[in-house]
Enzyme design. Structure first.
Site, PDB file in Angstrom:
ATOM      1  N   ASP A   1     -45.056-141.505   6.474  1.00 11.42           N
ATOM      2  CA  ASP A   1     -44.357-141.469   8.075  1.00 11.42           C
ATOM      3  C   ASP A   1     -45.116-140.886   8.876  1.00 11.42           C
ATOM      4  O   ASP A   1     -45.047-139.489   9.827  1.00 11.42           O
ATOM      5  CB  ASP A   1     -42.805-140.044   7.096  1.00 11.42           C
TER       6      ASP A   1
ATOM      7  N   GLY B   1     -35.365-127.853   6.347  1.00 10.00           N
ATOM      8  CA  GLY B   1     -35.547-126.331   6.038  1.00 10.00           C
ATOM      9  C   GLY B   1     -36.109-125.778   7.921  1.00 10.00           C
ATOM     10  O   GLY B   1     -36.028-126.695   8.875  1.00 10.00           O
TER      11      GLY B   1
ATOM     12  N   GLY C   1     -40.718-123.773  13.619  1.00 13.88           N
ATOM     13  CA  GLY C   1     -39.799-125.321  13.735  1.00 13.88           C
ATOM     14  C   GLY C   1     -39.021-125.127  12.305  1.00 13.88           C
ATOM     15  O   GLY C   1     -38.653-123.733  12.019  1.00 13.88           O
TER      16      GLY C   1
END
Length: 493
Positions: A323, A207, A202
């Site tokens: 989030d 990053g 991923g």
């Protein structure tokens, strides 16, 4: 010059000097003719307080009177006398000492006397108590450091590599016998530096995520770029919060910074889940009713644990995610969900009522932002505001999940929330117009009413994404409702 400044010997010498030369000294005299007198001694001046009035007297002092120094030394609250040795030197007005004059000793009252005694005693006692507390604190700190050092020594590089224990066993041992905040730093470093990276699984704005192996076990390695050091540090800090570990929160293993010779890599090592994120999973598969309930319940359980404050010595602060979205929920092999990515999380200290907000340039995902965040009306000083924003996001995640629930072979294609109302990469203004101005929400299909589980899920969604944050459900309430849905289904089966 005032006589009281001279000692008796000095006065005698002056007197002998006057006597030797036979010079008569002229002085002011209130009771003499022409108010003047002459003497071979000294001029005398006095003031006395009689019946509340000051009485002044000026005269001459003979040498015989001077011998006893009777007239030359007196300075009390009720009288004052002095001698001098030049012509008419006593032609000055003397003032009685006033109360409060620093040169005048005064009688202290009982209150002042008590204060003089009690204050030093209290300060002494306070100093003793502080000294004892400091000594006790140092002893506890020393003991705590020694205990931690012993634990780290027991799990040092050699012991970790030779113990033969799995990661799960190591984490269990340290969680149950230690602080509950994860592995010691030395052990984390040992594990991180013996991981072999295999494949990238991923990428994100932070990053990359890699699948790696440690002694044959799969682990996930989230590698942050050096410019995102704050995100790496914050997520590692939150993951190591005491008592955070929960089956529906991603299992943290280690954090370490590694220098590969060119730049420094910031590693965050966690449990590996082969199904990936809920976003990936729902794009590939549909879910059964039972699978949907299990995923929904496990996500609510993880969020409820995050939001909950645990009081006690080994307590846990309340934490809000900030989030929450389908890409930040991982799907475990047993079908449960695990909440991940705590880089934007906030902690609440209920004792000081302080909210620990990360100093991070990142913001939440626009598509999942609550109305009060989009229109900037959220109360940042109230921790409940952050929890309620999480609940709004949870309702959208449930909408994504419920659409992929297959009932008698009928299900919807996977879509992101508001896919039909905003562009694929919407701006905050795009989302704000839809969510705040038009107050629209994702569509809930009519066919959901024919399935009890989907009907309940639809009801939960509506109560999660109310425009009024205070009207929304709590994570615990969502969890209890889904538990009841599971029980009722079991009864029907």
């Amino acid at each position: 010059m005032a006589c009281h400044k001279y000692p008796a010997v000095g006065t005698a010498l002056i007197f002998l000097a006057f006597a030797q030369f036979g010079t008569a000294l002229k002085c002011v005299c209130h009771v003499c003719a022409n108010n003047t007198c002459e003497t071979e001694g000294a001029c005398w001046n006095s003031v006395m307080l009689i019946n509340g009035k000051e009485e002044v007297a000026k005269s001459c002092v003979s040498p015989s009177e001077m011998k006893g120094q009777v007239f030359c030394y007196s300075s009390r609250n009720v009288s004052k006398r002095q001698c001098c040795f030049t012509d008419f030197c006593n032609n000055v007005t003397l003032q009685l000492p006033r109360v409060g004059d620093p040169s005048v000793p005064s009688k202290w009252g009982a209150l002042e006397l008590a204060a003089v005694i009690i204050v030093p005693v209290c300060l002494l006692c306070l100093g003793i108590i502080l000294g004892i507390c400091t000594l006790h604190g140092r002893q506890r700190c020393t003991y705590s450091k020694a205990k931690k050092h012993d634990m780290e020594e027991a799990l040092s590089d050699r012991n970790v590599m030779s113990s033969g224990k799995s990661l799960k066993d190591l984490i269990f041992d340290l969680t149950t016998s230690g602080s509950g905040s994860g592995l010691p730093l030395l052990v984390q470093r040992t594990i991180a530096r013996t991981i072999v990276l295999h494949e990238i699984i991923g990428k994100g704005r932070f990053g990359e995520v890699w699948r790696g192996k440690w002694r044959g076990e799969d682990v996930a390695v989230k590698i942050f770029s050096s410019r995102d050091e704050r995100s790496w540090f914050r997520e590692a800090e939150i993951f190591q919060t005491i008592m955070l570990r929960h089956e529906n929160i991603l299992g943290f293993i280690a954090a370490d910074n590694k220098d590969n010779g060119t730049w420094t890599q910031l590693w965050l090592v966690s449990e590996y889940h082969e199904h990936g994120s809920l976003f990936d999973y729902l794009n590939r598969y549909t879910v059964s009713v039972e699978g949907m309930i299990l995923l929904a319940l496990s996500i609510a359980s993880g969020l409820a644990h995050l939001h909950m404050e645990i009081i006690g010595t080994q307590g846990k602060p309340a934490i809000a995610h900030r989030d929450l979205k389908s890409k930040n929920v991982l799907v475990k092999k047993n079908g449960m969900g695990a909440i991940a990515d705590l880089g934007l999380a906030v902690k609440h200290d209920s004792i000081s009522n302080m909210i620990d907000i990360p100093s991070n340039h990142r913001v939440g995902t626009k598509r999942y932002m609550a109305p009060e965040i989009l229109d900037d009306t959220i109360n940042m000083n109230n921790f409940e505001s952050f929890k309620r924003a999480d609940i709004y996001s949870l309702g959208l995640v449930y909408w994504e999940l419920a659409r992929r629930c297959s009932v008698r072979g009928i299900y919807e294609d996977y879509q992101l929330p508001y896919y039909d109302m905003v562009p694929s990469d919407p701006s905050i203004e795009d989302i704000r117009k839809v969510v705040c101005d038009q107050r629209l929400r994702p569509n809930i299909p009519n066919q959901w009413q024919s399935c009890e589980a989907l009907r309940v899920m639809g009801k939960i969604m509506r109560e999660c994404w109310y425009n009024s944050a205070a009207a929304r459900l709590t994570a615990l309430r969502v969890k209890k409702t889904l538990c009841q849905l599971t029980v009722s289904k079991d009864v029907k089966d």
